[in-house]
Design a protein around this motif. Structure first.
Motif, PDB file in Angstrom:
ATOM      1  N   ILE A  30      30.546  43.095  23.460  1.00 45.31           N
ATOM      2  CA  ILE A  30      30.853  42.068  24.080  1.00 45.31           C
ATOM      3  C   ILE A  30      31.690  42.388  25.272  1.00 45.31           C
ATOM      4  N   LEU A  31      32.669  43.546  25.275  1.00 47.82           N
ATOM      5  CA  LEU A  31      33.515  43.796  26.269  1.00 47.82           C
ATOM      6  C   LEU A  31      33.050  44.002  27.407  1.00 47.82           C
ATOM      7  N   PRO A  32      31.847  44.874  27.713  1.00 46.26           N
ATOM      8  CA  PRO A  32      31.223  45.087  28.932  1.00 46.26           C
ATOM      9  C   PRO A  32      30.754  43.878  29.597  1.00 46.26           C
ATOM     10  N   SER A  33      30.347  42.928  29.129  1.00 44.06           N
ATOM     11  CA  SER A  33      30.138  41.520  29.733  1.00 44.06           C
ATOM     12  C   SER A  33      31.236  40.907  30.219  1.00 44.06           C
ATOM     13  N   LEU A  34      32.352  40.969  29.522  1.00 37.43           N
ATOM     14  CA  LEU A  34      33.676  40.513  30.126  1.00 37.43           C
ATOM     15  C   LEU A  34      33.946  40.861  31.552  1.00 37.43           C
ATOM     16  N   TYR A  35      33.659  42.307  31.621  1.00 34.87           N
ATOM     17  CA  TYR A  35      34.053  43.243  32.837  1.00 34.87           C
ATOM     18  C   TYR A  35      33.047  42.260  34.255  1.00 34.87           C
ATOM     19  N   ALA A  36      31.988  42.137  33.614  1.00 41.24           N
ATOM     20  CA  ALA A  36      30.947  41.682  34.792  1.00 41.24           C
ATOM     21  C   ALA A  36      31.346  40.128  34.988  1.00 41.24           C
ATOM     22  N   TRP A  37      31.535  39.474  33.989  1.00 39.44           N
ATOM     23  CA  TRP A  37      31.689  37.794  34.235  1.00 39.44           C
ATOM     24  C   TRP A  37      33.017  37.587  34.906  1.00 39.44           C
ATOM     25  N   PHE A  38      34.164  38.402  34.550  1.00 40.18           N
ATOM     26  CA  PHE A  38      35.238  38.219  35.218  1.00 40.18           C
ATOM     27  C   PHE A  38      35.301  38.559  36.938  1.00 40.18           C
ATOM     28  N   ASN A  39      34.561  39.597  37.073  1.00 40.82           N
ATOM     29  CA  ASN A  39      34.393  39.949  38.394  1.00 40.82           C
ATOM     30  C   ASN A  39      33.623  39.066  38.952  1.00 40.82           C
ATOM     31  N   LEU A  40      32.556  38.550  38.417  1.00 40.76           N
ATOM     32  CA  LEU A  40      31.754  37.811  39.118  1.00 40.76           C
ATOM     33  C   LEU A  40      32.163  36.431  39.693  1.00 40.76           C
ATOM     34  N   LYS A  41      32.740  35.910  38.539  1.00 38.62           N
ATOM     35  CA  LYS A  41      33.655  34.420  38.658  1.00 38.62           C
ATOM     36  C   LYS A  41      34.559  34.518  39.823  1.00 38.62           C
ATOM     37  N   ALA A  42      35.428  35.583  39.686  1.00 43.19           N
ATOM     38  CA  ALA A  42      36.454  35.880  40.832  1.00 43.19           C
ATOM     39  C   ALA A  42      35.909  35.984  42.303  1.00 43.19           C
ATOM     40  N   SER A  43      34.752  36.325  42.686  1.00 43.99           N
ATOM     41  CA  SER A  43      34.146  36.451  43.889  1.00 43.99           C
ATOM     42  C   SER A  43      32.926  35.379  43.914  1.00 43.99           C
ATOM     43  N   TRP A  44      32.778  34.287  43.316  1.00 40.78           N
ATOM     44  CA  TRP A  44      31.629  33.589  43.300  1.00 40.78           C
ATOM     45  C   TRP A  44      31.154  33.126  44.630  1.00 40.78           C
ATOM     46  N   ASP A  45      32.408  32.410  45.371  1.00 43.79           N
ATOM     47  CA  ASP A  45      31.854  31.933  46.821  1.00 43.79           C
ATOM     48  C   ASP A  45      33.197  32.092  47.664  1.00 43.79           C
ATOM     49  N   PRO A  46      33.426  33.290  47.868  1.00 43.03           N
ATOM     50  CA  PRO A  46      34.894  33.373  48.898  1.00 43.03           C
ATOM     51  C   PRO A  46      34.611  32.790  50.201  1.00 43.03           C
ATOM     52  N   TYR A  47      33.445  32.795  50.726  1.00 46.93           N
ATOM     53  CA  TYR A  47      33.466  32.276  52.047  1.00 46.93           C
ATOM     54  C   TYR A  47      33.504  30.866  52.249  1.00 46.93           C
ATOM     55  N   SER A  48      33.579  30.054  51.072  1.00 42.93           N
ATOM     56  CA  SER A  48      33.530  28.561  51.068  1.00 42.93           C
ATOM     57  C   SER A  48      35.157  28.031  50.969  1.00 42.93           C
ATOM     58  N   ASN A  49      35.898  28.989  50.785  1.00 44.93           N
ATOM     59  CA  ASN A  49      37.469  28.581  50.768  1.00 44.93           C
ATOM     60  C   ASN A  49      38.150  29.122  51.888  1.00 44.93           C
ATOM     61  N   THR A  50      37.452  29.520  52.831  1.00 46.46           N
ATOM     62  CA  THR A  50      38.271  30.063  54.020  1.00 46.46           C
ATOM     63  C   THR A  50      39.377  29.246  54.857  1.00 46.46           C
TER      64      THR A  50
END
Length: 886
Positions: A30-50
């Motif tokens: 499970i641990l490797p998936s947490l690495y991917a999920w947290f990074n993806l969620k943190a950068s999900w759509d940064p340009y919509s909140n400028t």
């Protein structure tokens, strides 16, 4: 393969039998998936909140008047920004904006000065001044935010440009429209002027023909005068030139001598490392000379004490031997002797060690001498004198070695079975004696220019240094205990003399020989130490002076040698050719050139001033009668003809009178951009899912090799290395497949990431996991802990070189070069095809490249695991011995 599957089955049986192990395996899935999920969620759509990125805006524009119309472009910019929510615009004073950017309250600031509109209005003046907007940014707050704020600033500038172009083009087109009407009214007059210009133009060639020649000649007179002055100066310098030419011929004769000097400089440059090494040794010796002086004084005192002990022991031994021969009081006399003269026997070891230090000193002296000869630092006389001194020193060491060998042979024969350590010591002493004998022979024949002999002598002396160092290093741990054991045996034999008179009689000659050898060794040591002690003040002074000289001048000397060598190699050949050419000119051409220059100089002094005055008068006449009329007339006629050939004046008038508003709109915004997205992805997080998913699979493999073992218990060698490799590989791959399923299904169903081909996304991730697990597992299985380090290095390189976040084309050349050879590159490309939409050729290429990496890993395992197994195991055991690495 049966045994491999047996290992695989046993792995899972043991996992399920141990709940803690099972829990750990599930956590690793499970641990490797947490690495991917947290990074993806943190950068999900940064340009919509400028809109949260604050930018301070300050406008102090006073406005301007353009053709009776008041405008304030700064206010217009502020008004448009208030309707723009792409960034967090805040309208504040100049001071607050400056302080806010400095303290980090704002990411950037825009300042519109009070003369902004006024400078834009200069478009209608003779001289235009570009307006300025001051843009300040605090780049330390964030790496990406400055790019966003810069884009916002650029957008403002672009908006101002568009409005400016629209306004200006409208004004200009209005002027064009008025011009078109006026031009149409004056068309008959224009035609009449054209006819007169063409008629006048026909007379221009005749007028220009003479004027061009005169003006051309006049224009060259400054250059003629400059050259004339050079000729006069050259004539005046001919006595000096003739004198210098003699030096050139003399210098040409010296070329062979210069070449010989150059070859010497090159040779000296080759010896530069040895010269520097010799200088470093002298500096080191000077720094430790006080210790050396103290050591020599102490050693000399010890030698004198030891000699006193041995003299007493020798006298006592004669009495003991006489007593034994008479058979009187053997039981009392011999033990008493051993007790009274124990210090004499105890001196054997220290005396021997002192001699070893002197052998080392002799070898080091020969080595320094050989280095100096090889570097060419000694004259023939110095070489001969030093060689004779060293021959005597080497011969003394050879004689001492003979006594030392005899001493150890006697000691070794005093025991019943012999000492292995003493036998080894005798062999090394004999080898050192042979070496010194060879050094002596080389010292008898060496010459100052004999580099080959010097190299051989250096090698021999280096070998002697290493041998004597080995003997010294071994003394405390091996040699001294062996000597003491042998002497204790002799003492014990003496103590038991009442029971074994015959044994005592046999040991007395051995004691005599030991004491005799020790006395001779002490005599050698005392002589050498006395010589050294007497010369120490002189040696110290010379070494100190040499050290100061070396430290002050070594860098300059080396720099000078290198500069001279570079000049000889790079510049001297060309200089030599030029020197030969100059000498040929002096011999063959210089006399005739001197005669010709004298004739020209006479013309310059007598006739050139009159010629120059006449040409100036003619040129002045041409220029006064034909001022710029001819050129202007010709140019005007040509322009009229060119214009009439290319354009129709009536058509131009028609174009100038077109719709002003429509053309102004076209000029300010002439292009319509039609965007077409071939593989649309709705958000930034989904676009990044191939990179972070790939990264999590490699991280998962690293976690496994960090926590799980790659080796298998192999009682009685029932498994081969390949069976162990594939058996445990199946276990790692199984866990890796579970990791890939968890991370990909989580991407799709937990994060709701957009994936065009979800089934292919999951299957390809499982395939990538097998490839990555094979690579990482192979590195650790074959190379042990070194393989773990290599796997981490590959991760670091792939993060930067795979083009996962930024296009690889913007990376440095090194990362662009390695990009095609990284597994990450092709794994990310393969998953991108499933997210955005698959292209068959790209998918097949990425799969084939990943298979190549897998094949390379299997080849490494099959051919290197067994040969490297023992070395890897040994290295792992050494690492474990540190009690910090498992």
């Amino acid at each position: 393969m049966k045994n491999a599957f047996t290992i695989y089955r046993n792995d899972w049986i043991r996992i399920f039998k141990a709940p803690v192990a099972a829990f750990l395996i599930v956590a690793l899935m499970i641990l490797p998936s947490l690495y991917a999920w947290f990074n993806l969620k943190a950068s999900w759509d940064p340009y919509s909140n400028t809109s949260g990125i604050k930018i301070a805006v300050t406008s102090e524009d006073d406005g301007a008047v353009i053709r009776d119309n008041s405008v304030n472009i700064g206010d217009e910019i502020v008004a448009s920004l208030k309707e723009n929510n792409k960034l967090g615009w805040e309208f504040v004073s100049k001071e607050k904006a400056k302080q806010g950017v400095r303290q980090g309250d704002y990411y950037a600031s825009l300042y519109i000065p009070d003369d902004f509109s006024a400078k834009i209005a200069t478009i209608l003046d003779d001289k235009q001044v570009k307006p300025e907007i001051d843009y300040s940014v605090n780049e330390k707050l964030n790496a990406i935010a400055p790019k966003m704020t810069s884009t916002g600033a650029s957008t403002i500038v672009q908006q101002v440009k568009e409005n400016f172009i629209h306004t200006v083009s409208e004004s200009v087109l209005s002027v064009f429209n008025d011009a078109g009407i006026k031009l149409e009214e004056e068309l008959p007059t224009i035609r009449n002027i054209e006819e007169k210009i063409f008629a006048l133009e026909k007379e221009v060639p005749k007028i220009n023909e003479l004027g061009e020649k005169v003006v051309k000649l006049e224009s060259k007179f400054p250059e003629i005068n400059r050259q004339a002055q050079k000729i006069l100066a050259l004539e005046a310098a001919f006595p000096e030139i003739n004198e210098a030419s003699k030096n050139i011929l003399l210098l040409e004769e010296k070329i062979p001598e210069l070449e010989k000097v150059g070859e010497g400089v090159l040779l000296l440059q080759e010896k530069a490392p040895e010269i520097q090494k010799l200088g470093d040794r002298v500096t080191e010796l000077d720094a430790h000379f006080a210790d050396i002086s103290e050591m020599v004084t102490s050693a000399l005192s010890n030698v004198e004490d030891m000699q006193s002990f041995l003299e007493t022991a020798s006298g006592s031994l004669e009495q003991i031997e006489q007593g034994i021969n008479n058979g009187k009081q053997i039981a009392d006399v011999l033990p008493a002797f051993m007790e009274a003269n124990g210090q004499a026997l105890d001196a054997v070891g220290p005396v021997y060690k002192q001699n070893l230090l002197l052998y080392q000193k002799t070898a080091d002296a020969v080595h320094q001498f050989a280095a100096s000869v090889k570097a060419g630092a000694l004259t023939e006389e110095e070489v001969s004198k030093t060689a004779l001194t060293l021959q005597a020193q080497v011969q003394t060491s050879i004689d001492s070695l003979t006594r030392s060998i005899s001493l150890f042979t006697t000691l070794n024969s005093a025991t019943s079975n012999g000492e292995e350590a003493l036998l080894t010591e005798i062999e090394d002493l004999q080898a050192l004696q042979v070496n010194f004998q060879q050094e002596k022979e080389k010292l008898q024949t060496i010459k100052a220019d004999d580099e080959e002999e010097a190299s051989t002598l250096m090698a021999l002396s280096q070998e002697a240094i290493e041998l004597s160092t080995t003997l010294i290093d071994r003394y405390d741990q091996q040699t001294e205990p062996a000597i003491n054991r042998t002497l204790e045996g002799i003492k014990d034999s003496a103590q038991n003399a009442m029971n074994d008179l015959e044994s005592a009689q046999e040991n007395i000659p051995k004691l005599e020989e030991i004491i005799k050898n020790t006395e001779e060794s002490l005599t050698f040591a005392k002589e050498e130490l006395s010589k050294l002690n007497a010369n120490l003040p002189k040696i110290e002074k010379e070494i100190h002076e040499a050290t100061n000289l070396i430290q002050e001048n070594m860098d300059k000397v080396m720099e000078g040698i290198n500069d001279a060598a570079n000049f000889y190699k790079d510049s001297f050949p060309a200089l030599k050719e030029k020197l030969h050419a100059a000498a040929d000119f002096v011999r063959d051409d210089l006399p005739a050139a001197e005669e010709d220059i004298s004739k020209v100089a006479a013309f310059i002094e007598n006739d050139l001033p009159r010629v120059e005055d006449a040409v100036h008068k003619a040129a002045d006449m041409v220029q006064n009668e034909l001022p710029n009329l001819e050129a202007t007339l010709t140019k005007t006629a040509d322009s009229i003809r060119t214009f009439e050939d290319e354009y129709d004046l009536s058509e131009i008038i028609s174009l100038l009178k077109n719709d002003i508003q429509q053309e102004s709109d076209f000029i300010s915004d002439p292009i319509v951009l039609n965007e077409n997205s071939l593989f649309p992805i709705p958000n930034y997080g989904s676009a990044n899912s191939p990179f972070y998913t790939t990264l999590s699979l490699w991280v998962g493999a690293l976690l496994l090799i960090s926590l799980l073992r790659v080796d298998v218990r192999n009682p009685e060698g029932m498994y081969t290395s390949n069976q162990i490799y594939f058996g445990r590989w199946l276990t790692f791959v199984t866990i890796g497949l579970c990791q890939s399923l968890i991370v990909t299904l989580g991407d799709i169903f937990i994060l709701k990431a957009y994936v065009a081909e979800p089934v292919a996304f999951v299957l390809f991730s499982m395939f990538i996991s097998i490839i990555f697990m094979t690579i990482v597992y192979t590195l650790v299985s074959v190379f042990g802990n070194l393989g773990k380090g290599l796997a981490i290095i590959f991760l670091v390189l792939q993060l930067s070189g795979s083009g996962g976040t930024f296009p690889i084309q913007v990376a440095p050349p090194f990362f662009q070069t390695i990009n095609p050879f990284l597994p990450f590159t092709h794994a990310i490309n393969l998953l991108r095809e499933t997210v955005g939409g698959m292209v068959k050729e790209t998918v097949l290429f990425s799969i084939s490249m990943l298979l190549v990496f897998s094949a390379i890993a299997f080849i490494i395992a099959l051919f290197l695991k067994k040969p490297l197994e023992k070395g890897t195991k040994k290295m792992t055991e050494k690492a474990k011995a540190s009690e910090i690495i498992h």
